[in-house]
Design an enzyme around this catalytic site. Structure first.
Site, PDB file in Angstrom:
ATOM      1  N   PRO A 199       0.844  -1.202   0.000  1.00  0.00           N
ATOM      2  CA  PRO A 199       0.000   0.000   0.000  1.00  0.00           C
ATOM      3  C   PRO A 199       0.878   1.250   0.000  1.00  0.00           C
ATOM      4  O   PRO A 199       1.841   1.330   0.761  1.00  0.00           O
ATOM      5  CB  PRO A 199      -0.789  -0.111   1.306  1.00  0.00           C
ATOM      6  CG  PRO A 199      -0.644  -1.536   1.734  1.00  0.00           C
ATOM      7  CD  PRO A 199       0.677  -1.998   1.221  1.00  0.00           C
ATOM      8  N   MET A 200       0.551   2.202  -0.850  1.00  0.00           N
ATOM      9  CA  MET A 200       1.264   3.478  -0.876  1.00  0.00           C
ATOM     10  C   MET A 200       0.242   4.588  -1.054  1.00  0.00           C
ATOM     11  O   MET A 200      -0.534   4.584  -2.019  1.00  0.00           O
ATOM     12  CB  MET A 200       2.297   3.502  -2.009  1.00  0.00           C
ATOM     13  CG  MET A 200       3.483   2.583  -1.773  1.00  0.00           C
ATOM     14  SD  MET A 200       4.697   2.618  -3.125  1.00  0.00           S
ATOM     15  CE  MET A 200       3.868   1.567  -4.342  1.00  0.00           C
ATOM     16  N   GLN A 260      -6.162  -2.389   2.852  1.00  0.00           N
ATOM     17  CA  GLN A 260      -5.386  -2.203   4.071  1.00  0.00           C
ATOM     18  C   GLN A 260      -6.081  -1.206   4.983  1.00  0.00           C
ATOM     19  O   GLN A 260      -6.482  -0.130   4.550  1.00  0.00           O
ATOM     20  CB  GLN A 260      -3.965  -1.704   3.804  1.00  0.00           C
ATOM     21  CG  GLN A 260      -3.145  -1.728   5.106  1.00  0.00           C
ATOM     22  CD  GLN A 260      -1.776  -1.095   4.990  1.00  0.00           C
ATOM     23  OE1 GLN A 260      -1.669   0.117   4.829  1.00  0.00           O
ATOM     24  NE2 GLN A 260      -0.734  -1.902   5.099  1.00  0.00           N
ATOM     25  N   CYS A 303       3.376   2.284   9.196  1.00  0.00           N
ATOM     26  CA  CYS A 303       3.503   3.649   8.704  1.00  0.00           C
ATOM     27  C   CYS A 303       4.387   4.484   9.632  1.00  0.00           C
ATOM     28  O   CYS A 303       4.122   4.568  10.837  1.00  0.00           O
ATOM     29  CB  CYS A 303       2.121   4.290   8.582  1.00  0.00           C
ATOM     30  SG  CYS A 303       2.183   5.990   7.943  1.00  0.00           S
ATOM     31  N   LYS A 322       1.088  -5.944   8.610  1.00  0.00           N
ATOM     32  CA  LYS A 322       2.336  -5.388   8.078  1.00  0.00           C
ATOM     33  C   LYS A 322       2.918  -4.452   9.120  1.00  0.00           C
ATOM     34  O   LYS A 322       2.213  -3.607   9.677  1.00  0.00           O
ATOM     35  CB  LYS A 322       2.089  -4.632   6.772  1.00  0.00           C
ATOM     36  CG  LYS A 322       3.376  -4.170   6.077  1.00  0.00           C
ATOM     37  CD  LYS A 322       3.084  -3.698   4.652  1.00  0.00           C
ATOM     38  CE  LYS A 322       4.387  -3.408   3.907  1.00  0.00           C
ATOM     39  NZ  LYS A 322       4.960  -2.104   4.295  1.00  0.00           N
TER      40      LYS A 322
END
Length: 384
Positions: A26-27, A80, A111, A151
């Site tokens: 994921p970005m 996500q 993050c 994650k």
């Protein structure tokens, strides 16, 4: 460009069987439906949405609801979630299951962005191991047969590592896989990812897949990570910026049927144009789609003979017709430039002291002050 060769088993995450052991990371502002569709056109794997704020999903924020919508061609579908409150995260997962919004849910504990960590979220949260475990346990319970994964990063900094105990906790709480970005929050995206940490996590977490993330710039890197660490799959982030065809190279490297590409300047220009077209469709607004593709110009044309004036014009184009006219000026027969187009992509940043709630590192359990910061974090309605 040399073609890497390797064999690897398909990756199984709960009931999901993946043709190749590859996951798109994921970005924010990148992995929307348009980019996921483009990557999927070249290769195979699991393509994860941008980070979605759990409370924004529960409250059905308009932007968020659009971000969790997948194109009919996307399968399996992956979302996500970010959240800090176990009840809110669990409710968001229940909505995803009840409304059939996805086939897989990933929880973000990696993050490093200050606006997230200063409220105790993202890569700061596993330091509070009890809270971390409760979020994963309740989310996994709400997910039912839907695979739920985690994650995370190595920890906050080298003096406050959390990944091994968090990995064990996630495994015991019902996670179907655990992914590790092998950097600390303090590193941000700087320096070199510590692949040895992925190997240690693989030795620690034994009943579910362990995925490695960090410094995968090519298919060779992915093959090498799996060989060196023993991990079950790889998570690719910045390495595919401006190179969505990397997923085809990865598929071929892992023994899947995938077409080899010759990334001439013409090939890259066509990929860029396709990306812009998909963004226009995603936003249902040509101007907005063409504005969004601007951030990708430098990534796509890294190392290629594209003059500064054309690059600047592409970064201000407001229509597909303008983009077409600019791309027509390029030498489409210009060959792949080799090393000039390889290596790191995206901003690495520099190491920095993580922004954390006051007193966060003093103990591992929540206190009244920490709880207040978490409540504030749950008021984030950004939609990811």
């Amino acid at each position: 460009m040399p073609a890497p060769t390797a064999l690897a088993p398909a990756l199984r995450i709960g009931p999901l069987d993946l043709q190749v052991p590859v996951v798109l990371a994921p970005m924010a502002g990148i992995t929307n439906t348009a980019f996921r569709r483009l990557c999927r056109e070249y290769g195979a794997g699991l393509y994860v949405s941008e980070m979605i704020t759990s409370r924004a999903l529960v409250e059905r924020n308009e932007t968020t609801m659009r971000l969790v919508t997948h194109h009919e061609s996307e399968t399996p579908r992956s979302i996500q979630l970010y959240g800090v409150d176990p009840a809110t995260v669990a409710e968001a997962v229940r909505i995803i299951v009840a409304e059939d919004l996805a086939d897989h849910v990933d929880l973000n504990f990696g993050c490093p962005v200050p606006k997230v960590t200063r409220k105790g979220g993202g890569s700061a949260l596993p330091w509070k191991l009890g809270l971390f475990t409760e979020i994963v346990r309740r989310a996994a319970s709400a997910a039912g047969d839907l695979p739920l994964t985690v994650k995370m990063r190595k920890g906050i900094d080298d003096d406050h590592l959390t990944y091994l105990e968090a990995g064990r906790a996630a495994e015991d709480a019902g996670a179907a896989a655990v992914a590790l970005h092998a950097r600390t929050a303090a590193q941000f995206y700087s320096g070199t990812a510590d692949w040895s940490a992925i190997a240690r996590l693989k030795e620690t977490v034994t009943s579910v897949p362990v995925l490695g993330n960090g410094d995968i710039w090519s298919a060779d890197d992915a093959v090498r990570m799996m060989s060196e660490t023993g991990c079950d799959g790889v998570v690719v982030g910045r390495g595919c910026l401006g190179r969505p065809w990397l997923f085809g190279e990865l598929a071929a490297a892992f023994g899947a049927d995938a077409s080899r590409v010759d990334p001439t300047l013409g090939f890259v220009a066509a990929a860029f144009r396709r990306h812009a077209e998909l963004l226009v469709e995603f936003f249902d607004d040509e101007g907005r789609g063409c504005r969004d593709i601007r951030k990708h110009v430098a990534w796509y044309f890294k190392g290629y003979p594209v003059g500064g004036d054309v690059r600047a014009s592409l970064a201000t184009a407001s229509s597909l017709a303008e983009i077409d006219a600019l791309l027509a000026q390029l030498d489409h027969d210009a060959p792949y430039p080799g090393a000039a187009a390889e290596g790191q992509r995206g901003r690495a940043g520099t190491p920095k002291r993580p922004a954390l709630p006051e007193g966060w590192l003093e103990h591992r359990e929540l206190d009244a002050t920490s709880s207040g910061d978490l409540a504030a974090a749950e008021l984030d309605h950004s939609g990811g």
